[in-house]
Write a protein that holds these residues in place. Structure first.
Motif, mmCIF file in Angstrom:
data_model
loop_
_atom_site.group_PDB
_atom_site.id
_atom_site.type_symbol
_atom_site.label_atom_id
_atom_site.label_comp_id
_atom_site.label_asym_id
_atom_site.label_seq_id
_atom_site.Cartn_x
_atom_site.Cartn_y
_atom_site.Cartn_z
ATOM 1 N N GLU A 344 0.827 -1.218 0.000
ATOM 2 C CA GLU A 344 0.000 0.000 0.000
ATOM 3 C C GLU A 344 0.855 1.260 0.000
ATOM 4 O O GLU A 344 0.548 2.246 -0.667
ATOM 5 C CB GLU A 344 -0.922 -0.005 1.224
ATOM 6 C CG GLU A 344 -2.050 -0.992 1.089
ATOM 7 C CD GLU A 344 -3.062 -0.854 2.225
ATOM 8 O OE1 GLU A 344 -3.409 0.291 2.572
ATOM 9 O OE2 GLU A 344 -3.465 -1.900 2.766
ATOM 10 N N VAL A 345 1.926 1.217 0.812
ATOM 11 C CA VAL A 345 2.803 2.389 0.894
ATOM 12 C C VAL A 345 3.431 2.654 -0.474
ATOM 13 O O VAL A 345 3.554 3.802 -0.907
ATOM 14 C CB VAL A 345 3.893 2.185 1.985
ATOM 15 C CG1 VAL A 345 4.948 3.290 1.920
ATOM 16 C CG2 VAL A 345 3.253 2.145 3.372
ATOM 17 N N ARG A 346 3.787 1.590 -1.176
ATOM 18 C CA ARG A 346 4.403 1.739 -2.507
ATOM 19 C C ARG A 346 3.477 2.461 -3.477
ATOM 20 O O ARG A 346 3.927 3.235 -4.324
ATOM 21 C CB ARG A 346 4.789 0.374 -3.082
ATOM 22 C CG ARG A 346 6.100 -0.102 -2.518
ATOM 23 C CD ARG A 346 6.723 -1.244 -3.312
ATOM 24 N NE ARG A 346 7.965 -1.620 -2.656
ATOM 25 C CZ ARG A 346 8.091 -2.636 -1.800
ATOM 26 N NH1 ARG A 346 7.060 -3.402 -1.533
ATOM 27 N NH2 ARG A 346 9.240 -2.883 -1.208
ATOM 28 N N LEU A 347 2.162 2.206 -3.319
ATOM 29 C CA LEU A 347 1.196 2.851 -4.209
ATOM 30 C C LEU A 347 1.101 4.356 -3.942
ATOM 31 O O LEU A 347 0.782 5.130 -4.820
ATOM 32 C CB LEU A 347 -0.189 2.214 -4.031
ATOM 33 C CG LEU A 347 -0.325 0.765 -4.497
ATOM 34 C CD1 LEU A 347 -1.707 0.214 -4.139
ATOM 35 C CD2 LEU A 347 -0.101 0.684 -6.018
ATOM 36 N N ARG A 348 1.362 4.750 -2.691
ATOM 37 C CA ARG A 348 1.191 6.154 -2.313
ATOM 38 C C ARG A 348 2.474 6.971 -2.410
ATOM 39 O O ARG A 348 2.431 8.193 -2.486
ATOM 40 C CB ARG A 348 0.670 6.244 -0.872
ATOM 41 C CG ARG A 348 -0.678 5.575 -0.720
ATOM 42 C CD ARG A 348 -1.090 5.396 0.720
ATOM 43 N NE ARG A 348 -2.284 4.560 0.775
ATOM 44 C CZ ARG A 348 -3.239 4.687 1.663
ATOM 45 N NH1 ARG A 348 -3.150 5.616 2.587
ATOM 46 N NH2 ARG A 348 -4.292 3.900 1.629
ATOM 47 N N ALA A 349 3.611 6.295 -2.361
ATOM 48 C CA ALA A 349 4.888 7.007 -2.314
ATOM 49 C C ALA A 349 5.527 7.064 -3.691
ATOM 50 O O ALA A 349 5.158 6.308 -4.587
ATOM 51 C CB ALA A 349 5.828 6.289 -1.362
ATOM 52 N N SER A 350 6.484 7.979 -3.861
ATOM 53 C CA SER A 350 7.176 7.999 -5.143
ATOM 54 C C SER A 350 8.354 7.031 -5.129
ATOM 55 O O SER A 350 8.853 6.643 -6.183
ATOM 56 C CB SER A 350 7.624 9.415 -5.509
ATOM 57 O OG SER A 350 8.282 10.018 -4.441
ATOM 58 N N GLU A 351 8.802 6.650 -3.950
ATOM 59 C CA GLU A 351 9.935 5.717 -3.850
ATOM 60 C C GLU A 351 9.920 5.082 -2.460
ATOM 61 O O GLU A 351 9.686 5.774 -1.464
ATOM 62 C CB GLU A 351 11.231 6.531 -4.028
ATOM 63 C CG GLU A 351 12.469 5.713 -4.210
ATOM 64 C CD GLU A 351 12.820 5.513 -5.684
ATOM 65 O OE1 GLU A 351 12.681 6.471 -6.458
ATOM 66 O OE2 GLU A 351 13.201 4.388 -6.034
ATOM 67 N N VAL A 352 10.123 3.770 -2.397
ATOM 68 C CA VAL A 352 10.221 3.087 -1.097
ATOM 69 C C VAL A 352 11.442 2.183 -1.140
ATOM 70 O O VAL A 352 11.630 1.429 -2.093
ATOM 71 C CB VAL A 352 8.983 2.198 -0.806
ATOM 72 C CG1 VAL A 352 9.143 1.487 0.538
ATOM 73 C CG2 VAL A 352 7.712 3.019 -0.820
ATOM 74 N N LYS A 353 12.253 2.278 -0.098
ATOM 75 C CA LYS A 353 13.432 1.408 -0.032
ATOM 76 C C LYS A 353 13.416 0.715 1.332
ATOM 77 O O LYS A 353 13.338 1.392 2.364
ATOM 78 C CB LYS A 353 14.667 2.288 -0.182
ATOM 79 C CG LYS A 353 15.957 1.533 -0.301
ATOM 80 C CD LYS A 353 16.995 2.467 -0.938
ATOM 81 C CE LYS A 353 18.362 2.270 -0.354
ATOM 82 N NZ LYS A 353 19.312 3.267 -0.783
ATOM 83 N N VAL A 354 13.450 -0.610 1.313
ATOM 84 C CA VAL A 354 13.502 -1.341 2.581
ATOM 85 C C VAL A 354 14.970 -1.446 2.981
ATOM 86 O O VAL A 354 15.785 -2.015 2.262
ATOM 87 C CB VAL A 354 12.882 -2.751 2.439
ATOM 88 C CG1 VAL A 354 13.029 -3.525 3.748
ATOM 89 C CG2 VAL A 354 11.409 -2.655 2.045
ATOM 90 N N LEU A 355 15.294 -0.866 4.132
ATOM 91 C CA LEU A 355 16.697 -0.896 4.573
ATOM 92 C C LEU A 355 17.030 -2.209 5.267
ATOM 93 O O LEU A 355 18.192 -2.578 5.386
ATOM 94 C CB LEU A 355 16.984 0.274 5.505
ATOM 95 C CG LEU A 355 16.781 1.664 4.914
ATOM 96 C CD1 LEU A 355 17.077 2.745 5.941
ATOM 97 C CD2 LEU A 355 17.654 1.854 3.684
#
Ligand SMILES: C=C(O[C@@H]1C=C(C(=O)O)C=C[C@H]1O)C(=O)O
Length: 363
Positions: A344-355
């Motif tokens: 869901e977060v990926r749909l709302r954000a422009s970029e997601v990186k799991v650290l």
């Protein structure tokens, strides 16, 4: 029970025979660890020997089973060292940390990996990242947040342009002392050296006890400890390791303004860490600059009842990422509910990186 010589003799005999048993058992354990290494190498020639999730489970189990009279933390520390020695038999672990020697980061590295790890001081946080990325060391240890002073922004920034993952965390209680050398004229102290964070953490104490002394920020507490050796009118604020390393004396102990002062450190590496049963995940998210962005980002976590443990905003360094949020939450990426939230977060954000997902610090 009287303290008669016979009684003492028989107690010591009992201790000797218990030590024989402990010796036999530790050796048998070490043999097992060697065999684990063989199994690991057979199934994968490039196998990773250090398993943070397994180590966390071992320590948690020991703490749970501990019958006393030693307290559970003490017992876990003993097992920490046994595991460290066993792991060194499989493969010596090389760890880079933010140096120089004698810093709290070195103390954190030892607390996490035990004394059998080979630890190497680096001059700066990005050097620790670089060494890990280049494969010159297996892991790195860097500070990330302090309970009094907040975030170590340099560490967060280093994640933005790196492929490094977080493999673990360790929390250290930070005790600062006012230190002098044997040549220091104690009643003439006109200058106090320390790392800016440490000076800030002892601000009130310094105001009360050394209101007129000049506070001089330097690159680390250990560096402060080293410098005062040659200055008769200067004192340093640093911890036990630096005091011991430079043979300094404590004029005042535990001078931090808050008694619960602690620092959280991250263990960085390149491996994916499987679930340990009690894990945390760190992500970095870029959002477009629009009203309600933060709300949109956090809403799925709330809906899935995922516990946020930290939220940090950093200015974006590229034009594309307007807001950059560092988020820590309870759970592991391999859990379906966490995977669902990330989706869901990926749909709302422009970029997601799991650290990384990693065991919640045990010790
Ligand atoms: C023995 C193993 O390897 C290492 C040593 C461990 C130990 O001594 O208990 C635990 C995890 C690994 O870091 C294992 O993976 O089980």
């Amino acid at each position: 029970m009287t303290d008669s010589p016979t009684n003492l003799d028989s107690l010591r005999e009992r201790i000797d025979s218990l030590d024989n048993e402990i010796l036999r058992l530790i050796s048998a354990r070490a043999e097992c660890a060697k065999q684990v290494a063989e199994v690991k190498t057979k199934s994968d020639p490039g196998a990773v020997f250090y398993r943070p999730e397994r180590e966390a489970q071992v320590l948690r189990r020991i703490m749970e089973l501990n019958p006393g009279p030693l307290n559970s933390e003490e017992m876990a520390r003993l097992f920490r060292e046994i595991m460290s020695a066993c792991l060194a038999l499989e493969q010596p672990t090389k760890v880079a940390y933010l140096g120089p020697e004698g810093t709290f980061t070195q103390q954190a590295a030892l607390k996490h990996f035990g004394e059998s790890a080979v630890s190497m001081p680096m001059a700066a946080i990005d050097e620790v990242f670089r060494e890990v990325e280049a494969g010159a060391v297996n892991y790195g240890v860097v500070p990330v947040e302090n309970s009094t002073e907040g975030v170590v922004s340099h560490t967060l920034d280093s994640f933005m342009d790196s492929s490094i993952r977080i493999c673990g965390e360790v929390v250290l209680r930070i005790h600062h002392h006012l230190l002098v050398a044997d040549t220091t004229l104690r009643d003439k102290v006109s200058r106090v050296y320390s790392h800016p964070q440490s000076l800030a953490q002892c601000r009130k104490w310094l105001d009360a006890h050394y209101p007129r002394a000049e506070r001089v920020p330097v690159s680390s507490n250990a560096e402060a400890a080293r410098m005062i050796k040659s200055e008769w009118h200067s004192a340093a604020i640093a911890g036990d390791m630096a005091a011991k390393l430079y043979g300094l004396e404590k004029v005042a102990e535990k001078i931090e303004d808050r008694p619960d002062n602690s620092t959280r450190f991250l263990i960085i590496g390149s491996q994916h860490v499987p679930m340990s049963g009690e894990d945390k995940t760190s992500i970095v998210v870029a959002m477009r600059n629009q009203p309600g962005a933060l709300h949109d980002l956090l809403e799925p976590f709330h809906r899935h009842s995922i516990d946020l443990t930290r939220l940090e905003t950093r200015p974006s360094r590229t034009g594309v990422w307007n807001y950059v949020f560092f988020i820590d939450f309870k759970g592991h990426v391999d859990e379906p509910r966490v995977a669902a939230v990330l989706e869901e977060v990926r749909l709302r954000a422009s970029e997601v990186k799991v650290l990384g997902s990693y065991p919640v610090g045990v010790l």
